[in-house]
Design an enzyme around this catalytic site. Sequence first.
Site, PDB file in Angstrom:
ATOM      1  N   HIS A 151     124.791 -25.795 146.755  1.00 24.96           N
ATOM      2  CA  HIS A 151     123.463 -25.051 146.866  1.00 24.96           C
ATOM      3  C   HIS A 151     122.039 -25.959 146.839  1.00 24.96           C
ATOM      4  CE1 HIS A 151     121.404 -21.356 145.858  1.00 24.96           C
ATOM      5  NE2 HIS A 151     120.935 -21.928 144.606  1.00 24.96           N
ATOM      6  N   SER A 211     116.595 -21.180 145.935  1.00 23.84           N
ATOM      7  CA  SER A 211     117.310 -20.422 144.995  1.00 23.84           C
ATOM      8  C   SER A 211     116.238 -19.466 144.227  1.00 23.84           C
ATOM      9  CB  SER A 211     117.803 -21.206 143.921  1.00 23.84           C
ATOM     10  OG  SER A 211     118.886 -20.744 143.123  1.00 23.84           O
ATOM     11  N   LYS A 233     113.229 -17.035 146.195  1.00 17.45           N
ATOM     12  CA  LYS A 233     112.724 -15.498 146.037  1.00 17.45           C
ATOM     13  C   LYS A 233     111.032 -15.914 145.842  1.00 17.45           C
ATOM     14  CE  LYS A 233     116.638 -14.865 142.988  1.00 17.45           C
ATOM     15  NZ  LYS A 233     117.881 -14.620 143.680  1.00 17.45           N
TER      16      LYS A 233
END
Length: 389
Positions: free
Chosen positions: A339, A202, A206
Amino acid sequence: MLKHLAFLALAGLSASQDCSALPSTINYAGHPLKLPDPFTFLNGTKVTTLADWACRRSEISSLLQRYELGPLPPGTPTVAATLTSNRLTITITTSSRTITITPTIRLPTSGSPPFPAVIALGGSPSLPIPSSVAVISYNNEEIAATDPRGRGKFFDLYGTATKTGGLLAWSWGVSRILDALELLGSSLTKIDTKRIAVTGCSRNGKGAMVSGAFDTRIALTLPQEGGTGAMGCWRIVGEMKRNGSKTEDAAQIVTGDQWFAKEFENYTDEKGLAKLPFDHHLLAGMIAPRGLLVVENSGIEYLAPPSAVGCATAGRMVFEGLGATGNMGFSQAAHGSSHCRLPGVLEGDVRAFVERFLLGGVAKEVWRVDEGVRVDVGRYVDWKVVKLG
Ligand SMILES: *[C@@H]1O[C@H](CO)[C@@H](O)[C@H](O)[C@H]1NC(C)=O
Ligand SMILES: *[C@@H]1O[C@H](CO)[C@@H](O)[C@H](O)[C@H]1NC(C)=O
Ligand SMILES: *[C@@H]1O[C@H](CO)[C@@H](O)[C@H](O)[C@H]1NC(C)=O
């Protein structure tokens, strides 16, 4: 063999040839959909050799810093480190201030030292890491808070006026961990600094991707479900948003989350996107020809699955130019809203990249695009691969 030569040439050349200086004013007249050509310098000159690419790579690094990530701090801080039991104590000093961070190392339960290691943003990896690989837990939020801007040890060191965004601050912290491991040496740490991976999911996906792009000592970059801001292109996600998709686009990502420089707020609408002389296919390109496996979840619309596929396809064209296509992998499946939980169907892909880049395993191509994800790459790519050499 070719990829090995390319790697050496790249490492050597990026040290000796500095093309990081940019013109003070850049008037890039780009397109809101077309991704900038990796194989053309900002001034329009074509990139044709490995030396050119090393130069172009530093140009891209400077562009990302100027428009999106904010600047890396100037100068090199002084790093000192000790290891007590499983805790590294890393002291980082500039001329006026000092901070201390304390990542922990979990050594493998099998194999023999020096061990490869995975640096996990967020503390513990959400990808399965084999028992013969060490895990280094890195508390990146303490370096730079997602919110508010300017909170964290990075800003204690460099001041709250620094324009660096959170992602590049996190990446800077990964580099200091590598400095500390190199300083202490593998006979003390039992870690092999030539076999280091970085991972996170998540927001930390990045951060992992930016870390791999900005530190060439990292052998393998494993961003998981980073979506937009990792392996997603601003232009593609911008179009998706205009088409009505509920994704996180540039305009939304700069609201509340302090991962990017304030400057980036000027480039998040359709007009602004056209002026960006880069996009995130070039963030992937900065990692080439080192290992990169992008793990994505096409079950979450917010992660913009078509943008991930289109952007990764464009990014891999840089790996292809360097003769290292297979060093970049893409592993995507729809696994609903779970997720950061890797579904079984993708486990083999992760294992293949970890074994190859950290444990001396054989090369295996990984390019798994969820067949339900549609993207017309030709809509975004109007340039061709240049074989550099
Ligand atoms: C364009 O920029 C590159 C990289 O800085 C440089 O090597 C090249 O000489 C420049 N070309 C022209 C025509 O100025
Ligand atoms: C957006 O809509 C246009 C027009 O229907 C279509 O051609 C394009 O592929 C769509 N783009 C994305 C990323 O969904
Ligand atoms: C946006 O652009 C304007 C005009 O170039 C500039 O003055 C301003 O500083 C920029 N905004 C940010 C947040 O950097």
